[in-house]
Design an enzyme around this catalytic site. Structure first.
Site, PDB file in Angstrom:
ATOM      1  N   ASN A   1     -22.191  -1.118  11.450  1.00 11.75           N
ATOM      2  CA  ASN A   1     -21.755   0.416  12.098  1.00 11.75           C
ATOM      3  C   ASN A   1     -20.667   0.661  11.399  1.00 11.75           C
ATOM      4  OD1 ASN A   1     -19.795   1.898  13.998  1.00 11.75           O
ATOM      5  ND2 ASN A   1     -21.456   1.784  15.319  1.00 11.75           N
TER       6      ASN A   1
ATOM      7  N   SER B   1     -27.347   1.314  23.126  1.00  9.60           N
ATOM      8  CA  SER B   1     -26.740   1.250  22.044  1.00  9.60           C
ATOM      9  C   SER B   1     -25.408   0.518  21.995  1.00  9.60           C
ATOM     10  CB  SER B   1     -26.320   2.812  21.483  1.00  9.60           C
ATOM     11  OG  SER B   1     -25.693   2.664  20.373  1.00  9.60           O
TER      12      SER B   1
ATOM     13  N   THR C   1     -25.568   3.820  14.435  1.00 11.98           N
ATOM     14  CA  THR C   1     -24.515   4.804  14.812  1.00 11.98           C
ATOM     15  C   THR C   1     -24.738   4.691  16.397  1.00 11.98           C
ATOM     16  OG1 THR C   1     -23.511   6.861  14.565  1.00 11.98           O
ATOM     17  CG2 THR C   1     -26.215   6.944  14.534  1.00 11.98           C
ATOM     18  N   GLU C   2     -23.530   4.802  16.891  1.00  6.93           N
ATOM     19  CA  GLU C   2     -23.267   4.297  18.341  1.00  6.93           C
ATOM     20  C   GLU C   2     -23.918   5.478  19.449  1.00  6.93           C
ATOM     21  OE1 GLU C   2     -20.844   4.239  16.346  1.00  6.93           O
ATOM     22  OE2 GLU C   2     -19.193   4.808  17.175  1.00  6.93           O
ATOM     23  N   ASN C   3     -24.013   6.541  18.842  1.00  8.38           N
ATOM     24  CA  ASN C   3     -24.572   7.737  19.482  1.00  8.38           C
ATOM     25  C   ASN C   3     -26.153   7.454  19.654  1.00  8.38           C
ATOM     26  OD1 ASN C   3     -24.131   8.497  16.832  1.00  8.38           O
ATOM     27  ND2 ASN C   3     -24.925  10.325  17.049  1.00  8.38           N
TER      28      ASN C   3
END
Lengths: 216, 236, 236, 216
Positions: free
Chosen positions: D28, D93, D51-53
């Site tokens: 990440n 996520s 990607t945390e989204n």
């Protein structure tokens, strides 16, 4: 006392329970007689059946040749998926249950107490194999818990009782009970007869019930 | 290059050690990774703690693993389905341990284990014998019991399609516990019906992203537990 | 017949009352249901508690809702993205409340709210100012803070395709918070780019099952927030 | 003191950080210089960027004409998805993050203390708008936290310090720091120089650091 020869049979009990399911309801069906409810959606209504092993939009048993051993219900019986169905994993499935998204659950019962306590997972016999499945999750999470059950056990003991003697599945959770003899609501005054099966009278039901009934 | 594909079920289960906690996918036979379980029987690991919704049927798959005395303890919700013979027998004799967990709590404990949530509260089982000894907390006027996340050394699961990154999709209700078990296990071992090139699976429809998967073995024509049970087969 | 389709954005937001908690999907502009937000501005509900990862951009969408003084409190993780002008200004003046929540804790609190989990423990924020005043519990040698599930009266979300049952699929990273918000809200209102017949969506690929959805309105050609912001537009 | 004119530039810092990412890692990238790391995967390695989204398998910026405003990274910049990518929702996520499934996270920093404490979300200024994003989740959940940062602030103050004065993002979380001047490990003995940028010597770095450095 032997098996009931008057009153509703298993299909009729399922059919009667189906009558109370409104259009658009999301409904989970327990193992046993409740599984039959899926067949009796009323004309003009659409009901979405949830099975906790990961399917919303469960249909009835498959036609011969259409079976898939990986398309089953919570009772591990072969089922189908309707158009508009969705599959999901177990944690998502129980989010629907625990999160109060399911409107109605129809379960079997070993005992129901007049305050709505339900016992349907264990006799408490120390030699028996305890098995709970999803019953405790359903009663804790689903908005309305209805029960379909024979009015008495095979040995003739009442299943509708003052207080459950078997270990509880949940406290004060049952709303309505469909037996072979009557439709009965759990009310603040106790069990209240909503409807009697054809040929069955109040006294007949009262004799086979473990606490005082309230007439309709 | 990343390639999680391995060449045999023997290799797939080789590292499972005595005393390991093993999550096994499947709800009844749907999603049961029967070839991986049979390979685990052949491999010989014992004193296992097994997490599964049930305890298997007949004398094959999970039931055979138990019958071969490899399982010290079952963590499950429903240990006595139709055709469950082996577990009830051993349990009655006091020769196998049982941790009985409500099905939704079991699923959520596994999901929590995989999601780094050490503990959570749930209303399920409040006021019942299964809440005995558990912390109860009143939150906004309702009682909830504290339940702990569940992790495992290994998960054995079954899927429909996999690629070399370990991205998975499933078939119908065979999905059940597999996605959360893949999250909760240190090493996730998958048997897939089809192995597909990277890029074949639509990124919008991947159910288990490869990050949760360690080893993929192709079993193109898996056995059906119910067929074996009906034929009276036993393993090995 | 089940039909969750409604005919206008006005009708979609009609029931949102003063003081309501409203979860609004989107991470930046991806997934932001801008037509529903603009309809909510027109509708006039005020004193809202809004849950979103951010606070909007420029003077349209969520930023416009805030600028029109409809929001009493924001619950979010990142209130000052590029082009976030409105919220910082009001916050500095003390005219809007902020509950700052780490992004993963926010997502999990929403998911917990939807899943009937009233509270859970997480390591996120331990030892930081955001853990101040929160219960800390040591579990297996590590400290965790107690966080509570988050629910809402309404969710406003955006998707790619929907059917009359309310089954939804999303587009790429526009999915973000929408599926968990749909779970956590009492009434979930969806704007979809395409409305498709029941049966068109593959049951294996539905992301949000219809059980979590109440109203669906088709917005075939949605506005792009970044385009409006770059053009200097404001709403209304 | 003005901006550094010796040492690595931003692209080189990202490139140096990329060298330490092994084949098969799930990584990440924070907002800012860390975003550039995606460009520098070493020949012969495959790295999966998270990607945390809601995307695993993030690629670099799209070619002109290929942009989709609904395909962005955590910094809200347009990105692409590689073949073999997967989309998921925010709770899933962060399960990857919180559940320690991400191997490496590369973050920006305002301050790093010699015990690995990280401050990168707030100056603690009561007039500032606090904004935390996913930083606290990342440092609590990801196995290895590396930092890319200029060695000193724009005003010339050290960012590598004895003890953070800004509010913490996480306690004792940072493993390695890539600055414009050096690669530095957080060790039990404190900050230890792993590598110096070309033309930079130990004393030069020490002068710009808020605590005593350990030589390589």
């Amino acid at each position: 006392m032997s098996e009931q020869i008057i009153g509703w049979d298993r299909e009729q009990m399922a059919q009667r329970a189906a009558q109370d399911i409104p259009n658009g309801a999301y409904v989970n069906l327990g193992i046993g007689i409740p599984e039959k409810v899926v067949r009796y959606v009323l004309e003009g209504r659409e009901v979405i059946y949830h099975t906790e092993n990961g399917l919303l939009g469960m249909g009835d048993a498959p036609a011969p040749g259409e079976e898939d051993p990986e398309l089953i219900n919570a009772g591990k019986k072969l089922v189908t998926a309707i158009p508009g169905a969705a599959y999901f994993h177990h944690a998502d499935s129980f989010s629907m249950i625990r999160g109060s998204h399911i409107d109605i659950c129809v379960l079997g019962a070993m005992q129901v107490a007049k305050n709505g306590d339900l016992a349907n997972w264990s006799t408490g016999n120390p030699d028996a194999i305890p098995a709970v499945g999803g019953a405790m999750d359903l009663v804790a999470g689903v908005k309305t818990i209805n029960v379909i059950t024979q009015h008495v056990t095979k040995k003739g003991y009442p299943k509708l009782v003052e207080k459950c003697t078997f270990p509880l599945t949940g406290q004060a959770v049952v709303s309505r009970i469909y037996t072979d003899l009557a439709v009965i609501d759990v009310t603040a005054e106790g069990f209240k007869i909503v409807e009697l099966a054809p040929g069955v009278d109040f006294d007949y039901v009262q004799e086979r019930t473990g606490c005082t009934l309230v007439a309709a | 290059m990343i390639n999680k594909q391995i060449n045999s079920v023997e290799e797939a289960v080789a590292e499972i050690h005595d005393g390991a906690t093993v999550m096994i996918g499947g709800f009844g036979e749907a999603g049961s990774p029967i070839e991986l379980i049979h390979a685990l029987i052949d491999q010989g690991a014992k004193d296992l703690i097994v997490v599964n919704n049930n305890t298997g049927s007949g004398h094959v798959g999970l039931a055979a693993l138990i019958e071969n005395r490899r399982v010290a303890k079952m963590i499950c919700s429903f240990p006595k389905s139709a055709n469950s013979l082996v577990f009830p027998d051993l349990y009655t004799k006091g020769e196998i341990e049982l941790e009985l967990v409500p099905q939704g709590t079991l699923a959520e404990r596994i999901r929590a284990g995989g999601a780094g949530i050490p503990a959570f509260y749930t209303a399920t089982s409040v006021g019942t014998p299964l809440a005995e000894g558990k912390e109860v907390r009143n939150i906004n006027g309702r009682d909830f019991v504290l339940e702990y996340g569940l992790t495992a050394d290994f998960a054995l699961i079954k899927c429909l399609k996999a690629d070399r990154y370990g991205n998975l999709i499933y078939n119908k209700t065979a999905r059940n516990f597999a996605p959360v078990m893949a999250m909760a296990a240190n090493t996730t071992i998958v048997q897939t019906k089809e192995f597909v090139p990277v890029g074949d699976l639509d990124p919008e429809t991947v159910v288990t992203p490869g990050i949760f998967v360690d080893q993929v073995i192709t079993v193109s024509d898996p056995l059906h537990e119910s067929v074996l049970v009906n034929a009276g087969e036993s393993y090995p």
